[in-house]
Design an enzyme around this catalytic site. Sequence first.
Site, PDB file in Angstrom:
ATOM      1  N   HIS A 130      23.336  44.582  50.793  1.00 34.98           N
ATOM      2  CA  HIS A 130      23.951  44.918  49.506  1.00 34.98           C
ATOM      3  C   HIS A 130      23.913  43.738  48.536  1.00 34.98           C
ATOM      4  O   HIS A 130      24.848  43.510  47.780  1.00 34.98           O
ATOM      5  CB  HIS A 130      25.386  45.398  49.687  1.00 34.98           C
ATOM      6  CG  HIS A 130      25.507  46.721  50.402  1.00 34.98           C
ATOM      7  ND1 HIS A 130      24.902  46.986  51.602  1.00 34.98           N
ATOM      8  CD2 HIS A 130      26.164  47.860  50.067  1.00 34.98           C
ATOM      9  CE1 HIS A 130      25.185  48.214  51.982  1.00 34.98           C
ATOM     10  NE2 HIS A 130      25.942  48.786  51.074  1.00 34.98           N
TER      11      HIS A 130
ATOM     12  N   ARG B   4      17.963  47.341  54.423  1.00 34.99           N
ATOM     13  CA  ARG B   4      18.944  47.093  55.500  1.00 34.99           C
ATOM     14  C   ARG B   4      18.555  47.827  56.785  1.00 34.99           C
ATOM     15  O   ARG B   4      18.854  47.384  57.881  1.00 34.99           O
ATOM     16  CB  ARG B   4      20.356  47.459  55.055  1.00 34.99           C
ATOM     17  CG  ARG B   4      20.480  48.887  54.575  1.00 34.99           C
ATOM     18  CD  ARG B   4      21.836  49.129  53.932  1.00 34.99           C
ATOM     19  NE  ARG B   4      21.822  50.375  53.191  1.00 34.99           N
ATOM     20  CZ  ARG B   4      22.826  51.239  53.158  1.00 34.99           C
ATOM     21  NH1 ARG B   4      23.922  50.995  53.824  1.00 34.99           N
ATOM     22  NH2 ARG B   4      22.743  52.339  52.447  1.00 34.99           N
TER      23      ARG B   4
ATOM     24  N   ASP C  95      29.325  50.384  43.343  1.00 35.55           N
ATOM     25  CA  ASP C  95      30.482  49.571  43.740  1.00 35.55           C
ATOM     26  C   ASP C  95      30.823  48.520  42.684  1.00 35.55           C
ATOM     27  O   ASP C  95      31.957  48.079  42.593  1.00 35.55           O
ATOM     28  CB  ASP C  95      30.232  48.880  45.084  1.00 35.55           C
ATOM     29  CG  ASP C  95      30.656  49.747  46.259  1.00 35.55           C
ATOM     30  OD1 ASP C  95      31.420  50.703  46.049  1.00 35.55           O
ATOM     31  OD2 ASP C  95      30.219  49.468  47.392  1.00 35.55           O
TER      32      ASP C  95
ATOM     33  N   GLU D 267      35.632  37.639  57.763  1.00 30.38           N
ATOM     34  CA  GLU D 267      34.304  37.032  57.691  1.00 30.38           C
ATOM     35  C   GLU D 267      34.313  35.557  58.046  1.00 30.38           C
ATOM     36  O   GLU D 267      33.364  35.053  58.657  1.00 30.38           O
ATOM     37  CB  GLU D 267      33.719  37.250  56.294  1.00 30.38           C
ATOM     38  CG  GLU D 267      33.480  38.719  55.923  1.00 30.38           C
ATOM     39  CD  GLU D 267      34.735  39.473  55.475  1.00 30.38           C
ATOM     40  OE1 GLU D 267      35.792  38.833  55.283  1.00 30.38           O
ATOM     41  OE2 GLU D 267      34.646  40.712  55.326  1.00 30.38           O
TER      42      GLU D 267
HETATM   43  C1  LIG Z   1      36.242  40.648  52.047  1.00 24.82           C
HETATM   44  C2  LIG Z   1      35.756  42.031  52.245  1.00 24.82           C
HETATM   45  N1  LIG Z   1      35.141  42.343  53.408  1.00 24.82           N
HETATM   46  C3  LIG Z   1      34.660  43.589  53.596  1.00 24.82           C
HETATM   47  C4  LIG Z   1      34.785  44.544  52.640  1.00 24.82           C
HETATM   48  C5  LIG Z   1      34.207  45.923  52.829  1.00 24.82           C
HETATM   49  N2  LIG Z   1      35.286  46.894  52.998  1.00 24.82           N
HETATM   50  C6  LIG Z   1      35.744  47.648  51.969  1.00 24.82           C
HETATM   51  S1  LIG Z   1      37.023  48.636  52.405  1.00 24.82           S
HETATM   52  C7  LIG Z   1      36.988  48.087  53.991  1.00 24.82           C
HETATM   53  C8  LIG Z   1      37.953  48.628  54.997  1.00 24.82           C
HETATM   54  C9  LIG Z   1      39.342  48.370  54.586  1.00 24.82           C
HETATM   55  O1  LIG Z   1      40.248  48.885  55.497  1.00 24.82           O
HETATM   56  P1  LIG Z   1      41.723  49.220  55.010  1.00 24.82           P
HETATM   57  O2  LIG Z   1      42.294  48.018  54.365  1.00 24.82           O
HETATM   58  O3  LIG Z   1      42.455  49.776  56.160  1.00 24.82           O
HETATM   59  O4  LIG Z   1      41.498  50.300  53.882  1.00 24.82           O
HETATM   60  P2  LIG Z   1      41.289  51.890  54.117  1.00 24.82           P
HETATM   61  O5  LIG Z   1      40.019  52.070  54.891  1.00 24.82           O
HETATM   62  O6  LIG Z   1      42.466  52.378  54.833  1.00 24.82           O
HETATM   63  O7  LIG Z   1      41.162  52.422  52.736  1.00 24.82           O
HETATM   64  C10 LIG Z   1      35.974  47.132  54.168  1.00 24.82           C
HETATM   65  C11 LIG Z   1      35.639  46.467  55.424  1.00 24.82           C
HETATM   66  C12 LIG Z   1      35.435  44.174  51.444  1.00 24.82           C
HETATM   67  N3  LIG Z   1      35.578  45.031  50.435  1.00 24.82           N
HETATM   68  N4  LIG Z   1      35.914  42.925  51.284  1.00 24.82           N
END
Ligand SMILES: Cc1ncc(C[n+]2csc(CCOP(=O)(O)OP(=O)(O)O)c2C)c(N)n1
Lengths: 322, 283
Positions: free
Chosen positions: A117, A18, A125, A66
Site C-alpha cells: 500500500h 502485493r 484510504d 509495528e
Molecule cells: C498504526 C496502524 N497499524 C495498522 C493499521 C491498519 N488497521 C486499520 S484498522 C485495524 C484494526 C483495528 O482494530 P480495532 O482497533 O479493534 O478496530 P475495529 O476493527 O474494531 O474497528 C488495523 C490493523 C493502522 N490503521 N494503523
Amino acid sequence: MDKTLDLKYTYTEKKDTRSGFGDGLLEAGRKNPNVVGLCADLIGSLKMGAFQKEFPERFFQVGIAEANMIGLAAGMTINGKIPFTGTFANFSTGRVYDQIRQSVAYSDKNVKICASHAGLTLGEDGATHQILEDVGMMKMLPHMTVINPCDYNQTKAATMAIADFEGPVYLRFGRPSWPIFTPADQKFEIGKAWHMIEGTDVTIFATGHLVWEAVVAEAMLREEGISAEVINIHTIKPLDEAAIIASVKKTGCAVSAEEHQLNGGLGDSIAQTLIRNNPAPLEYVGVNDSFGESGTPTELLEKYGLNAENIVKAAKKAIARK
Amino acid sequence: MDKQPLAQLTKISSQVRRDILRMVHAVQSGHPGASLGCTEFFVALYFNQMKHDSNFNMNGAGEDLFFLSNGHISPVWYSVLARSGYFPAEELKTFRKLNSRLQGHPATEENLPGIRIASGSLGQGLSAAIGAAQAKKIDKDDSTVYVLMGDGEQQEGQVWEACMYAAHHKVDNLIATIDFNRQQIDGPTKDVMDLKDLKAKWEAFGWEVIETFKGNDMEAVLEGLEKAKSLTGKGKPVLNLLHTEMGYGVDFMVGTHKWHGIAPSDEQLENALGQLEETLGDY
Ligand SMILES: Cc1ncc(C[n+]2csc(CCOP(=O)(O)OP(=O)(O)O)c2C)c(N)n1
Ligand SMILES: [Mg+2]
C-alpha cells in the site's frame, strides 16, 4: 489509454504487486527453512495467508504493534533466520523509523521489511495511509537496500531474490491491480538496472508502478517521432550508477518517474549521480511537496501529475533543455 | 445543541446507520463494522452529552472536545457531524471521492468542520486528547475532552505510554472510551493478540474505569457517559470500557470482523436498509 498505441510491452492480465510478494514469500519459504514471517494484523492485505497456512510454526501474528514487530524481527535473525515483516508502507517505515535505524540498519540485521500500500495508488484510504516519503527515509539509512518492483512478476522475483541476499532490505509494493508486463521467469538482480527499451533522445528512469506509465509514455513519444529509452530502476539503493551515466551520455537528458515525493526520492538519487558524473537536464515526475487524498488510483495519478501524459510532457521539457 | 431525549436519540441512530451504509456502499470502500457498532456512542455524545458548537472553531474554547483515535470509523463520525449541523448532509455523498473534504480517514488538510487532528494511523489519539485536556487546564477551561479508541488499537505501545502519563499527571478532565467489540482486521482480538483483562490493566495504570456492558443500548450508553462524567475532576483520568457489537443493527453484519472494512453489495445494502428506519430523511 489510447488503444492504438504500439506498446513495446503488453499485458493480458492485471494483478496487485502485493500478491507477487505473497506468492514470492511462499516460494522462498519452501526453498529455505530459515525464512520466517511476521505480520501486524494485516495478513490478508499483505497476502501472507498462504505462507502462514503452510508454515504456521514459522509465522508470527504480532497484533497492531509495528515497533515491536521490527524489534522481534531483528532479534529473530540469530542463527541464520531470515525474517520478513509485513504491514502497510507507512507503518513499515515512518512509524518505526528508529527501531529500523538502531535494531536493523545500524546493527546490520538480515531483516526484510516488506511494505504494501505504498504511494497514492492505495486510493480511497487517503493521505494518512498514502506514504510518499518512505523511499527517502529508507535510502538514507546506511546498510539498507531499497527495492521498488514494477509489477506482480517482478515483485515475486524480487521477494525470492532478497531471501538469498544477506543484509537489511526495504521492499516496497502496492495495493492496486496493475498490468503484468514483465516475464514470469525473470531473474531479479539486486542493484542492476533493467534496460527495457532502447532509445536515443531521452532516458526515462522509472520505478514501481510508474514503470508501466513509462512504457506507455515511450509509445506516445514514439508516435511524435521522439525516441525514448526506458530503464526500470527496481533497486533505488544501491543505484546502478554505471547504467544511468551510460544511458544519459547517449541520450543527453533524462526524466525520473516515481510514486513518491520529489524530495528524497529516486529523482534525487539520479540527480546526484548525474551532477557528479555527467551533468545533464533532468525532469522529475513525482509528488511535489504535498500529501495525497482519497480517490481512485487513476484519478490520483492524474491529479498529482504521475501518469504517462506527465512523463511525456517532462520528456519534451528535458529534451528542450539540452 | 440542546440535549435530545432518549426517543429522539434512538431515531437519530437509525438514520446514522443508514448514512454509514449508503456512504460505504456508494464508494465501495470504507469501514462499516465498528461505525455501526459505535453509533449509539457517537449519537449520545453529539446529541446529548457534549457541550459543543456546530459552528466549528478549531480551538473549541469552552467546548467539550472529541478526538477519534481509530480514524477508520470515519463514516459514523461524518454522519453524526453532518446530522448535528457541522456541514450539509448532502456532502456525505462525496465520502472517499476525489476532491472531497470527507477523506477516507479524518483529516484537517481539507478543513472539514469538526475535525481537530488527523487520525488513521492507530495509537495516536489518546496522546493528542491528553494534550488537549492539559491545554484546557492551563486555560482554566473546565470542559471535558473525550477520545475514542479501538480495542485492537490497544496493542499499540503508544496507548500505554499515554495511559501511564495521564494518570501520573492527574489528567482528570478526560474521558477515554474503548470500543470493546473484541474484533480487529485479522479476526477476534483474542486470537490475534489477546488483550486479556483490559479493565485491570487500565486500573493498574491508575485510571478510574467504568464498564458499559450494553454499548448498543442507548439508555445504557447515556448512563455510562453520565457516570463517567461524574467521575471527572477527582484526580484520575476516566476510562469507559464500552462493550459493543461490530456491525450492530444489520443482522448479517453483526458480531464478526469480516465487516471491519468491506462495503455491502447492492443487494446487501437493500437488505440492510430494510432493517433500519429512515427517520430524518436520507441525504
Ligand atoms: C498504526 C496502524 N497499524 C495498522 C493499521 C491498519 N488497521 C486499520 S484498522 C485495524 C484494526 C483495528 O482494530 P480495532 O482497533 O479493534 O478496530 P475495529 O476493527 O474494531 O474497528 C488495523 C490493523 C493502522 N490503521 N494503523
Ligand atoms: Mg475492535
